[in-house]
Design an enzyme around this catalytic site. Structure first.
Site, PDB file in Angstrom:
ATOM      1  CB  CYS A  98     -43.268  19.732 -22.588  1.00 28.68           C
ATOM      2  SG  CYS A  98     -43.688  21.446 -22.200  1.00 28.68           S
ATOM      3  CB  CYS A 123     -36.986   7.772 -16.396  1.00 28.94           C
ATOM      4  SG  CYS A 123     -35.372   7.323 -16.992  1.00 28.94           S
TER       5      CYS A 123
HETATM    6 ZN   LIG Z   1     -42.117  22.458 -23.599  1.00 28.09          ZN
END
Ligand SMILES: [Zn+2]
Length: 135
Positions: A98, A123
């Protein structure tokens, strides 16, 4: 390098379940075909389970039959970042994180011939993301 969302290890441990922590913060992998979103087709977005940033959209989710939710493109190319993962000997992989909080999401594979527009397969661990319907 700093992230927009930074928390101490203690805070992450408090906010995440043990299994979420193991995957998101320790780059673990949930067992294939056990994640709650492996076969989900419901329209919506998938947010980072650690910080809530929007990462993927249902339009780019496809059936890879690999046992984990698979996407061919992030919602926004800046939503995720990648780095080389050499934790498996002799087989470097590309780790997906992220971009907002640096949490581990999964890996991205290229050129597997799935016939998607990008020829990429993100994935992603179900437990690393949270599906929000219809957004
Ligand atoms: Zn995050």
């Amino acid at each position: 390098m700093g992230y927009k969302v930074e928390k101490t290890d203690e805070q992450w441990r408090e906010e995440l379940t043990d299994e979420e922590y193991r995957v998101l913060r320790e780059a673990g992998t949930e067992r294939a075909f056990t994640g709650e979103y492996t076969d989900t087709k419901t329209v919506g977005v998938y947010n980072c389970r650690a910080c809530g940033a929007e990462l993927f959209r249902s339009e780019t989710k496809f059936e890879s039959h690999c046992g984990w939710p698979s996407f061919y493109d992030p919602a926004d190319s800046d939503a995720v970042e990648t780095r080389t993962d050499t934790s498996l000997p002799g087989r470097p992989r590309t780790e997906v994180l992220c971009a907002a909080c640096g949490s581990h999401l999964g890996h991205v594979f290229e050129g597997e011939g799935y016939g998607t527009p990008t020829d990429l397969r993100y994935c992603i661990n179900s437990i690393a993301i949270r599906h929000v319907e219809g957004a």
